[in-house]
Design a protein around this motif. Structure first.
Motif, PDB file in Angstrom:
ATOM      1  N   LEU A  40      42.083 105.920 -17.362  1.00  0.00           N
ATOM      2  CA  LEU A  40      40.986 105.300 -16.623  1.00  0.00           C
ATOM      3  C   LEU A  40      39.987 106.406 -16.273  1.00  0.00           C
ATOM      4  O   LEU A  40      40.347 107.382 -15.604  1.00  0.00           O
ATOM      5  N   ASN A  41      38.763 106.273 -16.735  1.00  0.00           N
ATOM      6  CA  ASN A  41      37.729 107.280 -16.505  1.00  0.00           C
ATOM      7  C   ASN A  41      36.599 106.682 -15.688  1.00  0.00           C
ATOM      8  O   ASN A  41      36.130 105.582 -15.981  1.00  0.00           O
ATOM      9  N   GLN A  42      36.147 107.418 -14.695  1.00  0.00           N
ATOM     10  CA  GLN A  42      35.020 106.971 -13.888  1.00  0.00           C
ATOM     11  C   GLN A  42      33.731 107.360 -14.604  1.00  0.00           C
ATOM     12  O   GLN A  42      33.518 108.512 -14.938  1.00  0.00           O
ATOM     13  N   ARG A  43      32.878 106.367 -14.835  1.00  0.00           N
ATOM     14  CA  ARG A  43      31.608 106.589 -15.528  1.00  0.00           C
ATOM     15  C   ARG A  43      30.507 106.965 -14.541  1.00  0.00           C
ATOM     16  O   ARG A  43      29.661 107.771 -14.849  1.00  0.00           O
ATOM     17  N   ASN A  44      30.503 106.322 -13.355  1.00  0.00           N
ATOM     18  CA  ASN A  44      29.508 106.635 -12.329  1.00  0.00           C
ATOM     19  C   ASN A  44      29.921 106.012 -11.009  1.00  0.00           C
ATOM     20  O   ASN A  44      30.893 105.268 -10.943  1.00  0.00           O
ATOM     21  N   VAL A  89      39.262 102.033  -3.974  1.00  0.00           N
ATOM     22  CA  VAL A  89      38.598 101.982  -2.675  1.00  0.00           C
ATOM     23  C   VAL A  89      37.117 101.966  -3.002  1.00  0.00           C
ATOM     24  O   VAL A  89      36.620 102.894  -3.667  1.00  0.00           O
ATOM     25  N   PRO A  90      36.381 100.900  -2.596  1.00  0.00           N
ATOM     26  CA  PRO A  90      34.965 100.826  -2.960  1.00  0.00           C
ATOM     27  C   PRO A  90      34.146 101.904  -2.253  1.00  0.00           C
ATOM     28  O   PRO A  90      34.529 102.407  -1.204  1.00  0.00           O
ATOM     29  N   VAL A 116      36.678 105.134  -5.503  1.00  0.00           N
ATOM     30  CA  VAL A 116      37.792 106.017  -5.841  1.00  0.00           C
ATOM     31  C   VAL A 116      38.940 105.176  -6.390  1.00  0.00           C
ATOM     32  O   VAL A 116      39.344 104.192  -5.770  1.00  0.00           O
ATOM     33  N   ALA A 117      39.457 105.581  -7.555  1.00  0.00           N
ATOM     34  CA  ALA A 117      40.666 104.957  -8.113  1.00  0.00           C
ATOM     35  C   ALA A 117      41.853 105.599  -7.413  1.00  0.00           C
ATOM     36  O   ALA A 117      41.988 106.827  -7.417  1.00  0.00           O
TER      37      ALA A 117
END
Length: 174
Positions: free
Chosen positions: A74-78, A57-58, A82-83
């Protein structure tokens, strides 16, 4: 005595000089050498699985997610996207060739743009990473499998839809 000494020297030198005229050449010898070459079967590459980042979701700012090729995390960098699931997974390729020979994987691109089905919107995928060293040895069965991860950028308010694109890898002997 000088005269006798000269005659004596001349008497020795004459047979040596005449024997040099009758020296026969040494007989030539020959030997055979061998020539050889090794031909390896070419390396073939089969895609086992595509690179799948999952579903998002952007948010309101650009967000970056990185897919680890070793464990598929899967890692969020910045950012604030939302994955929300899907099945994130690294791409997988198997090289087949002559057993125990050394191969290298390379990626032709540093980045690609995937395009929304039925649209023109894009998302950038870059920083392709492998699950270990690029240089490996084929196993006794003549195989080596590589997993490939990467990074995806989700733009603010990214248009909904499925985004697709292609990247290539090359695996060859070196």
């Amino acid at each position: 005595m000088t005269f006798m000494s000269s005659i004596w020297r001349a008497g020795i030198a004459l047979p040596v000089a005449t024997s040099a005229l009758f020296v026969q050449p040494a007989q030539a010898q020959s030997a055979n050498g061998q020539a050889s070459a090794n031909i390896n079967q070419s390396v073939t590459v089969v895609k086992n699985a595509d690179l799948e980042f999952g579903t998002f979701v952007p948010g309101t700012v650009r967000s970056v997610f990185r897919l680890n090729p070793n464990n598929g995390n899967l890692n969020q960098r910045n950012g604030d996207a939302v994955a929300i699931g899907g099945a994130p997974a690294p791409a997988s390729f198997t090289a087949t060739g002559t057993p125990l020979l050394r191969v290298r994987i390379t990626s032709g691109q540093n980045r690609i743009f995937i395009v929304r089905d039925g649209g023109t919107e894009t998302m950038r995928v870059n920083r392709f990473r492998f699950d270990g060293p690029r240089n490996r040895f084929l196993n006794a069965a003549g195989e080596a499998t590589y997993r490939v991860g990467g990074q995806i950028r989700v733009r603010p308010n990214q248009a909904p839809g499925t985004y697709r694109g292609a990247f290539n890898v090359t695996i060859d002997y070196f």
